[in-house]
Design a protein around this motif. Structure first.
Motif, mmCIF file in Angstrom:
data_model
loop_
_atom_site.group_PDB
_atom_site.id
_atom_site.type_symbol
_atom_site.label_atom_id
_atom_site.label_comp_id
_atom_site.label_asym_id
_atom_site.label_seq_id
_atom_site.Cartn_x
_atom_site.Cartn_y
_atom_site.Cartn_z
ATOM 1 N N LYS A 34 50.704 7.083 -5.202
ATOM 2 C CA LYS A 34 50.300 8.491 -5.297
ATOM 3 C C LYS A 34 51.453 9.472 -5.369
ATOM 4 O O LYS A 34 51.311 10.559 -5.910
ATOM 5 C CB LYS A 34 49.429 8.849 -4.080
ATOM 6 N N TYR A 67 34.166 4.103 -5.168
ATOM 7 C CA TYR A 67 35.591 3.767 -5.048
ATOM 8 C C TYR A 67 35.995 4.148 -3.632
ATOM 9 O O TYR A 67 35.983 5.315 -3.271
ATOM 10 C CB TYR A 67 36.315 4.539 -6.141
ATOM 11 N N ARG A 127 33.426 7.650 -8.745
ATOM 12 C CA ARG A 127 33.724 7.305 -10.147
ATOM 13 C C ARG A 127 34.887 6.334 -10.102
ATOM 14 O O ARG A 127 35.447 6.063 -9.047
ATOM 15 C CB ARG A 127 34.051 8.568 -10.929
ATOM 16 N N GLY A 136 38.696 4.939 -10.589
ATOM 17 C CA GLY A 136 40.005 5.531 -10.341
ATOM 18 C C GLY A 136 40.788 5.690 -11.634
ATOM 19 O O GLY A 136 40.568 4.978 -12.612
#
Ligand code: AMP
Ligand code: GLY
Length: 423
Positions: A213, A268, A286, A288
């Motif tokens: 990230k 997710y 949804r 990733g």
């Protein structure tokens, strides 16, 4: 089958590439798509926020399934509008999409069903949130309640940072009047993502991945939407996956069904693997991005019957199969991302895709016959191999061949997994 795919990023390019290989497919449309997606689908300038227009298009083109990539149209009720018109949609209703749309909603659900997650408190007033700071230690995590495109989370190391984060949430940075925040305990451990297909009552494991990230090497710099990923996540052993299903995913599905918001689509789970077991950091409703890019490289099954089964509420008998290969993707982003960055810089050359390596377009557009950058995350250079090391060396070899002056990327995607492989 005629399929409409909603979205325009690297996630949707990977989905389009995979769906286009299905022998069941007649026509694939993408709204709005991007130049990479345009190699597999007919691009249509539909606005996902205009539900009537989407329904009208689906009727006109006899669409059998709508696959929704991003979260915003789901939180906004696009799946409800399609279902009401009798059109099958892979993606949850607005009430079920609250699992991503409201962090407070998810934390309360976890608390009601004993789902392991960070201890937390919800606040809707600045004064109460500030007062809470006196009772807690640091680091501490402050989250805007609603969708914030990955920017609503602050890990505050000090009281001053926590104060600034609280003020920015209530000052309207993420919602303005009526804003809510969650303040929660900081969890330590390794992060991993688990993807599950859900049909309202059942959940089917649909792969694991690990995202990166932070913007820069060695996990430095600001948080981003994800600078690279590999799959499967090395830390997610079969036992840990089973435990996560039992302690986190299954109680969530049961809890959602109980409140009349059965979850259909892909769930997710962002997990922290702590010393005391997996804990839920957050849900997304949804796939990733960029994790989908590595999942689709490894998926052997035809995705259409699988997505359709989830959409129709019956996943029984569905057993997706996966390659034993590892997959890895390196995000090439525009200089400045996740802050401000230039658009329109030319991508002069991309290497050709081959059996193990391919480039998904995340934020590109055409300017005449030039391919240009049109977003923060621009290209996803993706490869598979027998090991994470092999996938990484293929992906980075392709990165070297990209000619685009304005891009940057992390050079250490998958490094922890490679260290474990080498040990
Ligand atoms: P989110 O937008 O909720 O995924 O949060 C973004 C990132 O912040 C996560 O991927 C984690 O790295 C980090 N994070 C969020 N919540 C926590 C927590 N309670 N403890 C530690 N890190 C967290
Ligand atoms: N890669 C993180 C996300 O899709 O939310």
């Amino acid at each position: 089958m005629n399929v409409l795919l909603i979205g325009s990023g690297g996630r949707e390019h990977a989905l389009a590439w995979k769906i286009a290989q299905s022998p069941l497919l007649a026509s694939l449309y993408a709204a709005p798509g991007n130049p990479g997606i345009g190699e597999h689908a007919e691009l249509v300038p539909l606005d996902a926020a205009d539900h009537d227009a989407v329904v009208h298009f689906c009727r006109e083109k006899a669409i059998d399934l709508v696959v929704v990539g991003p979260e915003a149209p789901l939180v906004d009720g696009l799946a409800d509008s399609l279902s009401a018109a009798g059109i099958a949609v892979f993606g949850p209703s607005a009430t079920a999409a609250r699992l991503e749309g409201s962090k407070g909603f998810t934390k309360d659900l976890c608390s009601r069903h004993d789902i392991p997650t960070a201890r937390y408190k919800r606040f809707s007033e600045v004064a109460a949130a500030r007062a809470h700071l006196d009772e807690s230690g640091y680091p501490m995590v402050i989250k805007a309640d609603g969708l914030a495109a990955g920017k609503g989370v602050t890990i505050a190391q000090s009281r001053a940072e926590a104060m600034a984060a609280i003020d920015s949430c209530f000052d309207g940075a993420f919602g303005g009047p009526g804003a809510e925040i969650v303040i929660e305990e900081f969890l330590e451990g390794e992060e991993a993502s688990l993807f599950c297909l859900c049909d309202g009552s059942r959940a089917l494991v649909f792969g694991t991945a690990q995202d990166h990230k932070r913007a820069f090497d060695r996990d430095r710099g600001p948080n981003t939407g994800g600078m690279g990923a590999y799959s499967p996540a090395l830390a997610m052993s079969e036992r840990l996956v089973e435990r996560t299903m039992r302690e986190i995913i299954e109680p969530t599905l049961k809890g959602m069904a109980e409140i009349g918001a059965p979850f259909q689509g892909v769930l997710y789970a962002g997990l922290m693997l702590t010393e005391t077991g997996p804990k839920l950091i957050e849900y997304n409703v949804r796939f990733g991005d960029p994790e989908t890019q590595v999942l689709m490289m490894r998926l052997e099954s035809d995705p259409l019957p699988v997505f359709l089964a989830a959409a129709k509420g019956d996943l029984s008998g569905i057993e997706p199969t996966w390659s034993r290969d590892r997959a890895l993707t390196v995000v090439m982003a525009a200089e400045g991302y996740p802050g401000s960055y230039a658009k329109g810089t030319e991508i002069v050359h991309l290497p050709k895709d081959d059996a193990t390596t391919r480039i998904f377009h995340a934020g590109t557009s055409r300017d005449g016959d030039r391919l240009v950058a049109a977003g923060g995350r621009v290209l996803n250079v993706t490869a598979r191999g027998a090991s994470v090391r092999e996938a990484a060396s293929r992906a980075y070899a392709a990165v070297e061949q990209v000619v685009w002056d304005d891009g940057f990327f992390r050079s250490d995607i998958g490094h922890r997994a490679i260290m474990v492989e080498d040990a």
